[in-house]
Write a protein that holds these residues in place. Structure first.
Motif, mmCIF file in Angstrom:
data_model
loop_
_atom_site.group_PDB
_atom_site.id
_atom_site.type_symbol
_atom_site.label_atom_id
_atom_site.label_comp_id
_atom_site.label_asym_id
_atom_site.label_seq_id
_atom_site.Cartn_x
_atom_site.Cartn_y
_atom_site.Cartn_z
ATOM 1 N N ASP A 1 0.820 -1.217 0.000
ATOM 2 C CA ASP A 1 0.000 0.000 0.000
ATOM 3 C C ASP A 1 0.852 1.264 0.000
ATOM 4 O O ASP A 1 0.395 2.348 0.348
ATOM 5 C CB ASP A 1 -0.992 0.008 1.172
ATOM 6 N N GLU B 1 -7.756 0.324 12.878
ATOM 7 C CA GLU B 1 -7.665 -0.134 11.490
ATOM 8 C C GLU B 1 -6.297 0.183 10.893
ATOM 9 O O GLU B 1 -5.763 -0.608 10.095
ATOM 10 C CB GLU B 1 -8.766 0.525 10.641
ATOM 11 N N GLU B 2 -5.696 1.305 11.291
ATOM 12 C CA GLU B 2 -4.365 1.652 10.789
ATOM 13 C C GLU B 2 -3.300 0.726 11.378
ATOM 14 O O GLU B 2 -2.364 0.321 10.679
ATOM 15 C CB GLU B 2 -4.060 3.112 11.113
ATOM 16 N N GLN C 1 -3.807 -2.314 12.162
ATOM 17 C CA GLN C 1 -4.014 -3.605 11.507
ATOM 18 C C GLN C 1 -3.384 -3.649 10.121
ATOM 19 O O GLN C 1 -3.015 -4.728 9.632
ATOM 20 C CB GLN C 1 -5.502 -3.917 11.442
ATOM 21 N N GLN C 2 -3.206 -2.491 9.502
ATOM 22 C CA GLN C 2 -2.539 -2.451 8.196
ATOM 23 C C GLN C 2 -1.070 -2.841 8.290
ATOM 24 O O GLN C 2 -0.418 -3.113 7.276
ATOM 25 C CB GLN C 2 -2.676 -1.064 7.570
ATOM 26 N N LYS D 1 0.727 -5.675 6.420
ATOM 27 C CA LYS D 1 1.402 -5.483 5.132
ATOM 28 C C LYS D 1 2.899 -5.245 5.308
ATOM 29 O O LYS D 1 3.687 -5.507 4.395
ATOM 30 C CB LYS D 1 0.763 -4.315 4.369
#
Length: 214
Positions: free
Chosen positions: A7, A76-77, A79-80, A83
């Protein structure tokens, strides 16, 4: 040195190559911490012929949004960050690593990320989790542990003196290890003292090496 995630995030890393690697590790720090928290451990396993990559998760250290951008992250950030692990594994493959020779090792939230990745990628066969929690930043690992396969193995560590609102982390990990299906290689090592995550690496290194060599 930096990696680029899928991302588009720049992730800083330290690389500890062995001359003729018997295996490879991805080292994932706790919060707040950085890749340097794994330095002594990485140097120790390097001497035993294991190559390691230690990363700064996004929002930490020298990675994008670091060194303390994680303080403003929503769950949520955080959890990224899965990546970020993916990018580290991709790097290892450029160094000749085969999936079955890669071990994921994490501390605290890093443990939850490693277990998450292990549960979604059966080609990865092993992980080490220091002070895993039932949920860190929305990363709930009970259902992930239940997905582990019979040819995978997990070594967990916890300390009795690591006390949080939900009780000692040792008690939490005793519950977590029971969620791992029968037939999966599983072991929990509990220390009376040692603190949290990478704090007890000096006590855990010999057992981790034994696990890697097995």
């Amino acid at each position: 040195m930096q990696l680029k995630t899928s991302d588009g995030v720049n992730i800083a890393y330290d690389w500890y190559p062995a001359k003729t690697p018997a295996g490879y590790l991805v080292l994932v720090h706790m919060m707040p911490a950085t890749k340097e928290s794994w330095k002594e451990f990485a140097e120790a396993v390097q001497k035993e012929n294991f190559s390691s990559i230690a990363i700064d998760l996004r929002g930490h250290g020298q990675s994008d949004a670091g060194p303390q951008g994680y303080n403003a992250f929503a769950d949520e950030e955080h959890q990224q960050s899965i990546k970020d692990l993916e990018a580290a594994l991709d790097f290892l493959k450029t160094q000749g690593a085969e999936s079955e020779k890669i071990t994921l090792a994490g501390a605290s939230v890093g443990s939850n990320l490693c277990i998450w990745y292990l549960s979604e990628h059966p080609e990865i066969k092993s992980a080490v989790a220091l002070s895993a929690g039932e949920s860190y930043r929305g990363i709930h690992i009970l259902p992930m542990l239940a997905k582990l396969q019979s040819d995978q193995k997990l070594l967990m560590f916890a300390s009795e003196d690591d006390v949080r609102s939900g009780g000692s982390n040792a008690s939490v990990n005793k519950r977590l290890i029971e969620a791992v299906p029968e037939g999966v290689g599983r072991e929990l090592a509990v220390f009376a003292t040692g603190g949290h995550g990478t704090d007890f690496l000096p006590q855990a290194t010999a057992k981790i090496l034994e696990f890697l060599k097995s």
